[in-house]
Design a protein around this motif. Structure first.
Motif, PDB file in Angstrom:
ATOM      1  N   TYR A  67       1.057  -1.634  -0.135  1.00 34.40           N
ATOM      2  CA  TYR A  67      -0.062   0.233   0.325  1.00 34.40           C
ATOM      3  C   TYR A  67       1.053   1.129  -0.405  1.00 34.40           C
ATOM      4  O   TYR A  67       1.669   1.460   0.252  1.00 34.40           O
ATOM      5  CB  TYR A  67      -0.932   0.358   1.210  1.00 34.40           C
ATOM      6  N   SER A  68       0.360   2.401  -0.195  1.00 36.42           N
ATOM      7  CA  SER A  68       0.980   3.349  -0.218  1.00 36.42           C
ATOM      8  C   SER A  68       0.333   4.797  -0.493  1.00 36.42           C
ATOM      9  O   SER A  68      -1.288   4.730  -0.766  1.00 36.42           O
ATOM     10  CB  SER A  68       2.037   3.871  -1.976  1.00 36.42           C
ATOM     11  N   THR A  69       0.434   6.169   0.837  1.00 37.27           N
ATOM     12  CA  THR A  69      -1.357   7.014   0.396  1.00 37.27           C
ATOM     13  C   THR A  69      -0.207   8.291   0.732  1.00 37.27           C
ATOM     14  O   THR A  69       0.800   8.336   1.350  1.00 37.27           O
ATOM     15  CB  THR A  69      -1.492   6.844   1.698  1.00 37.27           C
ATOM     16  N   LYS A  70      -0.602   9.377   0.782  1.00 35.61           N
ATOM     17  CA  LYS A  70      -0.186  10.237   0.853  1.00 35.61           C
ATOM     18  C   LYS A  70      -0.775  11.122   1.905  1.00 35.61           C
ATOM     19  O   LYS A  70      -2.319  10.969   2.357  1.00 35.61           O
ATOM     20  CB  LYS A  70       0.091  11.911  -0.104  1.00 35.61           C
ATOM     21  N   VAL A  71       0.126  11.806   3.207  1.00 32.16           N
ATOM     22  CA  VAL A  71      -0.497  12.725   3.724  1.00 32.16           C
ATOM     23  C   VAL A  71      -0.577  14.443   4.379  1.00 32.16           C
ATOM     24  O   VAL A  71       0.815  14.060   4.023  1.00 32.16           O
ATOM     25  CB  VAL A  71      -0.443  12.016   5.692  1.00 32.16           C
ATOM     26  N   LYS A  72      -1.130  14.944   4.351  1.00 35.43           N
ATOM     27  CA  LYS A  72      -0.770  16.642   4.396  1.00 35.43           C
ATOM     28  C   LYS A  72      -0.525  16.653   5.629  1.00 35.43           C
ATOM     29  O   LYS A  72      -2.142  16.644   6.157  1.00 35.43           O
ATOM     30  CB  LYS A  72      -2.083  17.303   3.413  1.00 35.43           C
ATOM     31  N   LEU A  73       0.051  17.570   6.219  1.00 34.81           N
ATOM     32  CA  LEU A  73       0.677  17.844   7.799  1.00 34.81           C
ATOM     33  C   LEU A  73       0.729  19.081   7.261  1.00 34.81           C
ATOM     34  O   LEU A  73       1.653  20.047   6.861  1.00 34.81           O
ATOM     35  CB  LEU A  73       1.478  17.264   7.984  1.00 34.81           C
ATOM     36  N   SER A  74      -0.091  19.711   8.003  1.00 38.40           N
ATOM     37  CA  SER A  74       0.078  21.360   8.073  1.00 38.40           C
ATOM     38  C   SER A  74       0.252  22.033   9.904  1.00 38.40           C
ATOM     39  O   SER A  74       0.898  23.245   9.171  1.00 38.40           O
ATOM     40  CB  SER A  74      -1.456  21.883   8.253  1.00 38.40           C
ATOM     41  N   LYS A  75      -0.009  20.900  10.907  1.00 39.34           N
ATOM     42  CA  LYS A  75       0.549  21.729  11.833  1.00 39.34           C
ATOM     43  C   LYS A  75       1.947  21.340  12.405  1.00 39.34           C
ATOM     44  O   LYS A  75       2.314  20.366  12.051  1.00 39.34           O
ATOM     45  CB  LYS A  75      -0.584  20.630  13.093  1.00 39.34           C
ATOM     46  N   LYS A  76       2.206  22.787  13.054  1.00 40.99           N
ATOM     47  CA  LYS A  76       3.757  22.631  13.469  1.00 40.99           C
ATOM     48  C   LYS A  76       3.909  21.653  14.413  1.00 40.99           C
ATOM     49  O   LYS A  76       3.091  21.892  14.843  1.00 40.99           O
ATOM     50  CB  LYS A  76       4.577  23.712  13.170  1.00 40.99           C
ATOM     51  N   GLY A  77       4.869  20.964  14.181  1.00 43.72           N
ATOM     52  CA  GLY A  77       5.261  20.128  15.788  1.00 43.72           C
ATOM     53  C   GLY A  77       6.146  18.854  15.152  1.00 43.72           C
ATOM     54  O   GLY A  77       6.564  17.961  14.001  1.00 43.72           O
ATOM     55  N   THR A  78       5.615  17.915  15.970  1.00 41.95           N
ATOM     56  CA  THR A  78       6.066  16.832  15.447  1.00 41.95           C
ATOM     57  C   THR A  78       4.817  15.808  15.205  1.00 41.95           C
ATOM     58  O   THR A  78       3.885  15.523  16.284  1.00 41.95           O
ATOM     59  CB  THR A  78       6.645  15.587  17.324  1.00 41.95           C
ATOM     60  N   GLU A  79       4.310  14.823  14.481  1.00 40.21           N
ATOM     61  CA  GLU A  79       3.867  14.468  13.920  1.00 40.21           C
ATOM     62  C   GLU A  79       3.437  12.933  14.231  1.00 40.21           C
ATOM     63  O   GLU A  79       4.892  11.836  13.643  1.00 40.21           O
ATOM     64  CB  GLU A  79       2.901  14.118  12.828  1.00 40.21           C
ATOM     65  N   LYS A  80       2.929  11.785  15.321  1.00 39.76           N
ATOM     66  CA  LYS A  80       2.745  10.318  15.391  1.00 39.76           C
ATOM     67  C   LYS A  80       2.418   9.596  14.187  1.00 39.76           C
ATOM     68  O   LYS A  80       1.250  10.368  14.414  1.00 39.76           O
ATOM     69  CB  LYS A  80       3.035  10.213  17.221  1.00 39.76           C
ATOM     70  N   LEU A  81       2.348   9.074  13.540  1.00 43.41           N
ATOM     71  CA  LEU A  81       1.339   8.889  12.302  1.00 43.41           C
ATOM     72  C   LEU A  81       0.824   7.256  12.783  1.00 43.41           C
ATOM     73  O   LEU A  81       2.564   6.490  13.039  1.00 43.41           O
ATOM     74  CB  LEU A  81       1.499   9.010  11.144  1.00 43.41           C
ATOM     75  N   ARG A  82       0.109   6.569  12.717  1.00 45.89           N
ATOM     76  CA  ARG A  82       0.102   5.291  12.545  1.00 45.89           C
ATOM     77  C   ARG A  82      -0.667   4.505  11.008  1.00 45.89           C
ATOM     78  O   ARG A  82      -1.670   5.204  10.863  1.00 45.89           O
ATOM     79  CB  ARG A  82       0.423   4.325  13.209  1.00 45.89           C
ATOM     80  N   VAL A  83      -0.498   3.436  10.080  1.00 46.52           N
ATOM     81  CA  VAL A  83      -2.031   3.118   9.315  1.00 46.52           C
ATOM     82  C   VAL A  83      -2.470   1.413  10.812  1.00 46.52           C
ATOM     83  O   VAL A  83      -1.911   1.209  11.060  1.00 46.52           O
ATOM     84  CB  VAL A  83      -1.413   2.661   8.202  1.00 46.52           C
ATOM     85  N   SER A 139      -0.638  -0.974  12.943  1.00 47.08           N
ATOM     86  CA  SER A 139       1.151  -0.447  12.501  1.00 47.08           C
ATOM     87  C   SER A 139       1.953   0.108  13.537  1.00 47.08           C
ATOM     88  O   SER A 139       1.254   0.136  14.638  1.00 47.08           O
ATOM     89  CB  SER A 139       1.906   0.292  11.166  1.00 47.08           C
ATOM     90  N   SER A 140       3.106   0.090  13.018  1.00 46.49           N
ATOM     91  CA  SER A 140       4.208   0.581  14.001  1.00 46.49           C
ATOM     92  C   SER A 140       3.769   2.309  13.818  1.00 46.49           C
ATOM     93  O   SER A 140       3.850   2.902  13.142  1.00 46.49           O
ATOM     94  CB  SER A 140       5.992   0.462  14.470  1.00 46.49           C
ATOM     95  N   THR A 141       4.614   3.244  14.975  1.00 51.19           N
ATOM     96  CA  THR A 141       4.739   4.738  14.912  1.00 51.19           C
ATOM     97  C   THR A 141       5.980   5.032  14.572  1.00 51.19           C
ATOM     98  O   THR A 141       6.535   4.529  14.132  1.00 51.19           O
ATOM     99  CB  THR A 141       4.556   5.255  16.151  1.00 51.19           C
ATOM    100  N   VAL A 142       4.989   5.957  13.605  1.00 50.71           N
ATOM    101  CA  VAL A 142       6.214   7.089  12.949  1.00 50.71           C
ATOM    102  C   VAL A 142       6.633   8.046  12.989  1.00 50.71           C
ATOM    103  O   VAL A 142       5.107   8.466  12.787  1.00 50.71           O
ATOM    104  CB  VAL A 142       6.522   6.632  10.810  1.00 50.71           C
ATOM    105  N   THR A 143       7.375   8.739  13.032  1.00 54.63           N
ATOM    106  CA  THR A 143       7.566  10.370  13.656  1.00 54.63           C
ATOM    107  C   THR A 143       7.778  11.696  12.653  1.00 54.63           C
ATOM    108  O   THR A 143       8.934  10.717  11.652  1.00 54.63           O
ATOM    109  CB  THR A 143       8.175  10.340  15.228  1.00 54.63           C
ATOM    110  N   VAL A 144       6.985  12.326  12.185  1.00 51.49           N
ATOM    111  CA  VAL A 144       7.514  13.397  11.106  1.00 51.49           C
ATOM    112  C   VAL A 144       7.371  14.695  12.210  1.00 51.49           C
ATOM    113  O   VAL A 144       7.040  14.615  12.644  1.00 51.49           O
ATOM    114  CB  VAL A 144       6.048  13.047  10.447  1.00 51.49           C
ATOM    115  N   THR A 145       8.819  15.197  11.882  1.00 55.54           N
ATOM    116  CA  THR A 145       8.531  16.003  12.206  1.00 55.54           C
ATOM    117  C   THR A 145       7.996  17.459  11.484  1.00 55.54           C
ATOM    118  O   THR A 145       8.322  17.516  10.371  1.00 55.54           O
ATOM    119  CB  THR A 145      10.214  17.358  12.871  1.00 55.54           C
ATOM    120  N   VAL A 146       7.413  18.372  11.589  1.00 60.55           N
ATOM    121  CA  VAL A 146       6.686  19.740  10.519  1.00 60.55           C
ATOM    122  C   VAL A 146       6.589  20.643  10.939  1.00 60.55           C
ATOM    123  O   VAL A 146       6.657  21.269  12.203  1.00 60.55           O
ATOM    124  CB  VAL A 146       5.287  19.331  10.762  1.00 60.55           C
TER     125      VAL A 146
END
Length: 144
Positions: free
Chosen positions: A113-129, A136-143
Motif C-alpha cells: 500500500y501507499s498513501t500521502k498525508v498532508k500535514l499542516s500543523k507544526k510540531g511532531t506528528e506520530k502516525l500509524r496505519v 502498524s508501528s508508529t512513525v514520527t515526522v517533524t513538521v
C-alpha cells in the motif's frame, strides 16, 4: 424406517453437541465419546477441528522524517493476512488519543500500500496505519 430416523437424529445431535462444546470451550479438537451413540460400534467417533486464526500485521515507513507545514509525507508498507482491496486508514496521536485522519488507501496485490498525508500543523506528528484492531508501528515526522 423409524430406527433409521432415530439413528440419524442421534448422530446429528452428537455432532451438534461436539461442535457446541468446541465453540464454547475454545478447544482445538473435540471428540464425541463412542458410548454417547447408542447402538453403534465402539469404533464410531466424531472429530471436529478448527482452523488457526491468521495473524494480521501492517508495516509502515515514512518517505521523509521532516517536512514543511502544508506539504505531504508518503506512507508505504506491506500488510500480512489482510485481503487485497481492504481499506487502511491513517491515524495520528492527538492529545494522547489515536485519531483517524482524512487519508486512506486500499491494499494492492501482495499486500502493498501507499498513501500521502498532508500535514499542516507544526510540531511532531506520530502516525500509524490501521485496519480495525490491527495497527502498524508508529512513525514520527517533524513538521516545521
Amino acid at each position: 424406517m423409524g430406527t433409521t430416523k432415530k439413528s440419524y437424529r442421534l448422530r446429528t445431535a452428537t455432532i451438534g453437541a461436539a461442535v457446541a462444546a468446541l465453540l464454547a470451550g475454545g478447544a482445538g479438537t473435540a471428540v464425541a465419546a463412542p458410548s454417547a451413540i447408542p447402538g453403534h460400534h465402539p469404533a464410531t467417533a466424531v472429530t471436529v477441528t478448527t482452523a488457526k486464526a491468521k495473524k494480521e500485521s501492517i508495516s509502515v515507513k515514512a518517505s521523509v522524517k521532516s517536512i514543511k507545514a502544508g506539504h505531504s509525507v508518503t506512507l508505504v508498507g506491506r500488510t500480512k493476512d489482510i485481503p487485497t482491496g481492504t481499506k487502511l486508514t491513517v491515524q495520528h496521536l492527538h492529545n494522547g488519543k489515536w485519531t483517524t485522519l482524512h487519508a486512506s488507501t486500499k491494499t494492492k496485490h501482495g499486500g502493498n500500500y501507499s498513501t500521502k498525508v498532508k500535514l499542516s500543523k507544526k510540531g511532531t506528528e506520530k502516525l500509524r496505519v490501521a485496519h480495525g484492531k490491527t495497527v502498524s508501528s508508529t512513525v514520527t515526522v517533524t513538521v516545521h
